[in-house]
Design an enzyme around this catalytic site. Sequence first.
Site, PDB file in Angstrom:
ATOM      1  N   GLN A   1      45.863  34.696  37.733  1.00 42.73           N
ATOM      2  CA  GLN A   1      47.125  35.016  37.593  1.00 42.73           C
ATOM      3  C   GLN A   1      48.133  33.764  37.168  1.00 42.73           C
ATOM      4  O   GLN A   1      49.059  34.115  36.505  1.00 42.73           O
ATOM      5  CB  GLN A   1      47.708  35.616  38.862  1.00 42.73           C
ATOM      6  CG  GLN A   1      46.955  36.758  39.246  1.00 42.73           C
ATOM      7  CD  GLN A   1      47.617  37.680  40.396  1.00 42.73           C
ATOM      8  OE1 GLN A   1      47.125  37.314  41.427  1.00 42.73           O
ATOM      9  NE2 GLN A   1      48.403  38.594  40.324  1.00 42.73           N
TER      10      GLN A   1
ATOM     11  N   HIS B   1      40.612  40.682  26.425  1.00 44.44           N
ATOM     12  CA  HIS B   1      40.546  40.279  25.258  1.00 44.44           C
ATOM     13  C   HIS B   1      39.824  41.482  24.484  1.00 44.44           C
ATOM     14  O   HIS B   1      40.337  41.803  23.159  1.00 44.44           O
ATOM     15  CB  HIS B   1      39.662  38.996  24.868  1.00 44.44           C
ATOM     16  CG  HIS B   1      40.222  37.861  25.453  1.00 44.44           C
ATOM     17  ND1 HIS B   1      39.490  36.603  25.690  1.00 44.44           N
ATOM     18  CD2 HIS B   1      41.433  37.564  25.851  1.00 44.44           C
ATOM     19  CE1 HIS B   1      40.401  35.686  26.057  1.00 44.44           C
ATOM     20  NE2 HIS B   1      41.836  36.438  26.207  1.00 44.44           N
TER      21      HIS B   1
ATOM     22  N   ASP C   1      45.852  34.487  29.213  1.00 46.65           N
ATOM     23  CA  ASP C   1      45.286  33.113  28.493  1.00 46.65           C
ATOM     24  C   ASP C   1      46.154  31.890  28.883  1.00 46.65           C
ATOM     25  O   ASP C   1      45.765  30.818  29.014  1.00 46.65           O
ATOM     26  CB  ASP C   1      45.414  33.359  27.010  1.00 46.65           C
ATOM     27  CG  ASP C   1      44.121  34.032  26.661  1.00 46.65           C
ATOM     28  OD1 ASP C   1      43.711  34.833  27.431  1.00 46.65           O
ATOM     29  OD2 ASP C   1      44.209  34.646  25.355  1.00 46.65           O
TER      30      ASP C   1
ATOM     31  N   ARG D   1      48.186  28.673  49.767  1.00 46.23           N
ATOM     32  CA  ARG D   1      46.818  29.635  49.544  1.00 46.23           C
ATOM     33  C   ARG D   1      47.009  29.647  48.028  1.00 46.23           C
ATOM     34  O   ARG D   1      47.662  30.073  47.289  1.00 46.23           O
ATOM     35  CB  ARG D   1      47.162  31.017  50.174  1.00 46.23           C
ATOM     36  CG  ARG D   1      45.958  31.835  50.089  1.00 46.23           C
ATOM     37  CD  ARG D   1      46.244  33.376  50.613  1.00 46.23           C
ATOM     38  NE  ARG D   1      44.964  34.161  50.313  1.00 46.23           N
ATOM     39  CZ  ARG D   1      44.778  35.248  49.806  1.00 46.23           C
ATOM     40  NH1 ARG D   1      46.021  35.657  49.119  1.00 46.23           N
ATOM     41  NH2 ARG D   1      43.837  36.012  49.259  1.00 46.23           N
TER      42      ARG D   1
ATOM     43  N   HIS E   1      39.133  35.463  43.973  1.00 43.74           N
ATOM     44  CA  HIS E   1      40.248  36.388  43.838  1.00 43.74           C
ATOM     45  C   HIS E   1      40.176  37.038  42.333  1.00 43.74           C
ATOM     46  O   HIS E   1      40.943  37.038  41.671  1.00 43.74           O
ATOM     47  CB  HIS E   1      41.448  35.524  43.825  1.00 43.74           C
ATOM     48  CG  HIS E   1      42.898  36.466  44.052  1.00 43.74           C
ATOM     49  ND1 HIS E   1      43.749  36.106  45.128  1.00 43.74           N
ATOM     50  CD2 HIS E   1      43.250  37.433  43.443  1.00 43.74           C
ATOM     51  CE1 HIS E   1      44.625  36.968  45.063  1.00 43.74           C
ATOM     52  NE2 HIS E   1      44.448  37.980  44.181  1.00 43.74           N
TER      53      HIS E   1
ATOM     54  N   ASN F   1      39.290  37.737  48.396  1.00 41.54           N
ATOM     55  CA  ASN F   1      40.555  38.520  48.345  1.00 41.54           C
ATOM     56  C   ASN F   1      40.377  40.026  48.067  1.00 41.54           C
ATOM     57  O   ASN F   1      39.916  40.436  47.170  1.00 41.54           O
ATOM     58  CB  ASN F   1      41.364  37.808  47.287  1.00 41.54           C
ATOM     59  CG  ASN F   1      42.652  38.482  47.394  1.00 41.54           C
ATOM     60  OD1 ASN F   1      43.484  38.407  48.432  1.00 41.54           O
ATOM     61  ND2 ASN F   1      43.104  39.399  46.314  1.00 41.54           N
ATOM     62  N   GLU F   2      40.772  40.870  49.092  1.00 36.12           N
ATOM     63  CA  GLU F   2      40.606  42.389  49.083  1.00 36.12           C
ATOM     64  C   GLU F   2      39.539  42.945  48.429  1.00 36.12           C
ATOM     65  O   GLU F   2      39.371  43.482  47.597  1.00 36.12           O
ATOM     66  CB  GLU F   2      41.965  42.880  48.215  1.00 36.12           C
ATOM     67  CG  GLU F   2      43.346  42.089  48.608  1.00 36.12           C
ATOM     68  CD  GLU F   2      44.308  43.043  47.999  1.00 36.12           C
ATOM     69  OE1 GLU F   2      44.360  43.626  46.859  1.00 36.12           O
ATOM     70  OE2 GLU F   2      45.582  42.724  48.542  1.00 36.12           O
TER      71      GLU F   2
ATOM     72  N   ASN G   1      46.290  41.365  54.083  1.00 37.01           N
ATOM     73  CA  ASN G   1      47.348  41.456  52.891  1.00 37.01           C
ATOM     74  C   ASN G   1      48.019  42.887  52.842  1.00 37.01           C
ATOM     75  O   ASN G   1      47.504  44.007  53.069  1.00 37.01           O
ATOM     76  CB  ASN G   1      46.685  41.762  51.401  1.00 37.01           C
ATOM     77  CG  ASN G   1      46.028  40.215  51.085  1.00 37.01           C
ATOM     78  OD1 ASN G   1      46.086  39.214  52.069  1.00 37.01           O
ATOM     79  ND2 ASN G   1      45.644  40.118  49.832  1.00 37.01           N
TER      80      ASN G   1
ATOM     81  N   TYR H   1      51.482  45.392  51.942  1.00 34.91           N
ATOM     82  CA  TYR H   1      52.848  45.660  51.135  1.00 34.91           C
ATOM     83  C   TYR H   1      53.703  46.765  51.498  1.00 34.91           C
ATOM     84  O   TYR H   1      54.909  46.777  51.501  1.00 34.91           O
ATOM     85  CB  TYR H   1      52.360  45.662  49.636  1.00 34.91           C
ATOM     86  CG  TYR H   1      51.894  44.211  49.014  1.00 34.91           C
ATOM     87  CD1 TYR H   1      52.623  43.619  48.567  1.00 34.91           C
ATOM     88  CD2 TYR H   1      50.585  43.964  49.185  1.00 34.91           C
ATOM     89  CE1 TYR H   1      52.250  42.252  47.838  1.00 34.91           C
ATOM     90  CE2 TYR H   1      50.208  42.784  48.528  1.00 34.91           C
ATOM     91  CZ  TYR H   1      51.081  41.956  48.005  1.00 34.91           C
ATOM     92  OH  TYR H   1      50.498  40.641  47.570  1.00 34.91           O
TER      93      TYR H   1
ATOM     94  N   GLU I   1      48.844  37.850  52.502  1.00 35.15           N
ATOM     95  CA  GLU I   1      49.726  38.479  51.514  1.00 35.15           C
ATOM     96  C   GLU I   1      50.991  39.407  51.921  1.00 35.15           C
ATOM     97  O   GLU I   1      50.548  40.428  52.652  1.00 35.15           O
ATOM     98  CB  GLU I   1      48.816  39.007  50.325  1.00 35.15           C
ATOM     99  CG  GLU I   1      48.436  38.041  49.328  1.00 35.15           C
ATOM    100  CD  GLU I   1      47.741  38.713  48.076  1.00 35.15           C
ATOM    101  OE1 GLU I   1      48.121  40.086  47.635  1.00 35.15           O
ATOM    102  OE2 GLU I   1      46.679  38.188  47.759  1.00 35.15           O
TER     103      GLU I   1
HETATM  104  C1  BGC Z   1      46.566  40.864  45.007  1.00 32.24           C
HETATM  105  C2  BGC Z   1      47.613  40.124  44.157  1.00 32.24           C
HETATM  106  C3  BGC Z   1      48.482  40.815  43.330  1.00 32.24           C
HETATM  107  C4  BGC Z   1      49.446  41.661  44.392  1.00 32.24           C
HETATM  108  C5  BGC Z   1      50.454  42.622  43.799  1.00 32.24           C
HETATM  109  C6  BGC Z   1      47.228  41.839  45.762  1.00 32.24           C
HETATM  110  O1  BGC Z   1      46.446  43.096  45.893  1.00 32.24           O
HETATM  111  O2  BGC Z   1      45.995  39.852  45.668  1.00 32.24           O
HETATM  112  O3  BGC Z   1      46.701  39.371  43.230  1.00 32.24           O
HETATM  113  O4  BGC Z   1      49.159  40.196  42.625  1.00 32.24           O
HETATM  114  O5  BGC Z   1      48.709  42.475  45.227  1.00 32.24           O
HETATM  115  O6  BGC Z   1      49.882  43.708  43.282  1.00 32.24           O
END
Ligand code: BGC
Length: 512
Positions: free
Chosen positions: A50, A70, A83, A108, A153, A197-198, A340, A342, A410
């Site tokens: 990212q 690509h 890129d 991290r 990741h 990661n996830e 993680n 959200y 996260e």
């Molecule tokens: C991921 C990140 C992503 C974030 C927001 C997480 O699931 O680990 O790479 O940017 O969510 O979508």
Amino acid sequence: MMITAYFWLFTLSFYCHLFVTSSRHKPISTHNYSAFPDEFKFGVGTSAYQNEGAWNTSGKSPNIWDFSTHNQPEKILDRSNADITCDGYNKLEEDIELIAQLKVHCYRFSVSWTRLFPMGYVTTVNPDGVRYYNKVIDLVLAKNITPMITMYHWDLPQSLQNLGGWANPKLANIFVEYADRLFALFGDRVKVWTTFNEPSHICKNAYNGFSAPYLSEDGIGTYLCGHTLLRAHGKTYRLYQRKYKKTQGGSIGIAAETDWYEPLNASSVADRRSVRDYMEMNFGWFVHPIYSKTGDYSPVMRKRIDFVSRAQNFTHSRLPRFTKQEIKEIRGSYDYLGLNHYTTFLLTAAGQNVPATPSYASDANVLLSQDRLWELTGWENFVVVPEGIRYLLHYIGQRYGYDIPISITENGYAGAASEDINDDNRIKYMNGYIQQVLQAINEGSNVVSYIYWTLMDNFEWSRGYTLKFGLYHVDFLSANRTRTPKKSAKVFQNIVVTKQVDNTFDPVEFVH
Ligand code: BGC
């Protein structure tokens, strides 16, 4: 409108209360902190694909994201790729300075497998990759910040995808060899490691068309992939204990993701059962084998997938089985749990007992929705429900034990493409969630760190550059990829320094 809002708030606290009183595990201790304890760590996170760009610089070979962006640009909302993205590879010194300005205790980041080992195997190491990550680590340490490395990741070497990717069980040992080299190269200075990661995101979305490498075989490849990741994780942990723990003394965990779920109808036993079972099928998929006392897949998951597989005429369950030795190797393979998180969803049973075609979603058998009064962000479904993180932390304590140290690896706010640097919505999100983490700690949760996602706006996977999670704005139209601190960067700095959330804090500029 207001009545409904209060109704949901009431529902949330009532439901949490159910968890807290009905469990085997009790919080180890409770506190009355008004600020986070001295030993609590704050940080920011990024990931290689990212942020770095330099996709083919100095010997780096393509990974699955290079390859798919690509070759199938239509899979990305704005047909973009990473890129160049933030050009982090070329702006390392500047970025470490930006991190240091936040006064954080840890950083991290993930390493790009194909920058270090272009073949995918450890047979050939790329000196430029080693030079680059040595520099990242040394610069971070020079600022008195703890580096935390995520080994994977999402950017699998394309050469390994050509062998079938994570559905190929051989990848477990290939990953362990990769991890072994990472410990040997960087473990003298890096003491906090995350294997994957996830993992559930990796396996679900590779096979349901949401993420690279955009495969089908949903509900089949999905579990083969998960099985390999779990075996790879367990073996990596054991290798570290045998070969490095004594000399390097680091800690290892996995970063599992989950939203929080509330029953659509709080008084419906069926909806509450759906929440319980979905947590086992989703979060528990990876957490139960590693963090539960019994190990192996959760019995709920085993029963459901075995049953549906049989009904679909499969001769074997689509959920593979571990050997006894593997169960032992994976169970307890952690020093901490990375979390993680959200957002929050409402959940009810989908009532699809035996779906005709296999898929993860139909195995899970739930319908997700959200309350229309929950505050929206730039990304539909990433609604703001700060209490969710506290309820989730208690769920983890209740289900797996309050003794497990948790690092929130996260948590962050999805800003719309039009967001500017006066990101008051992000500030509100951050203040709300962090305050709930403090409350969870006071109620006995063992959270040791909080890492904000993410340092700066970057390539947001299938959403390209249409979403912004950063504390720093990046001008993707300028060759220089100019970074500008948002208001939230200043607020986060204040939280880190004071170890407190102050809703009245009005930032003027960075305190140097
Ligand atoms: C991921 C990140 C992503 C974030 C927001 C997480 O699931 O680990 O790479 O940017 O969510 O979508």
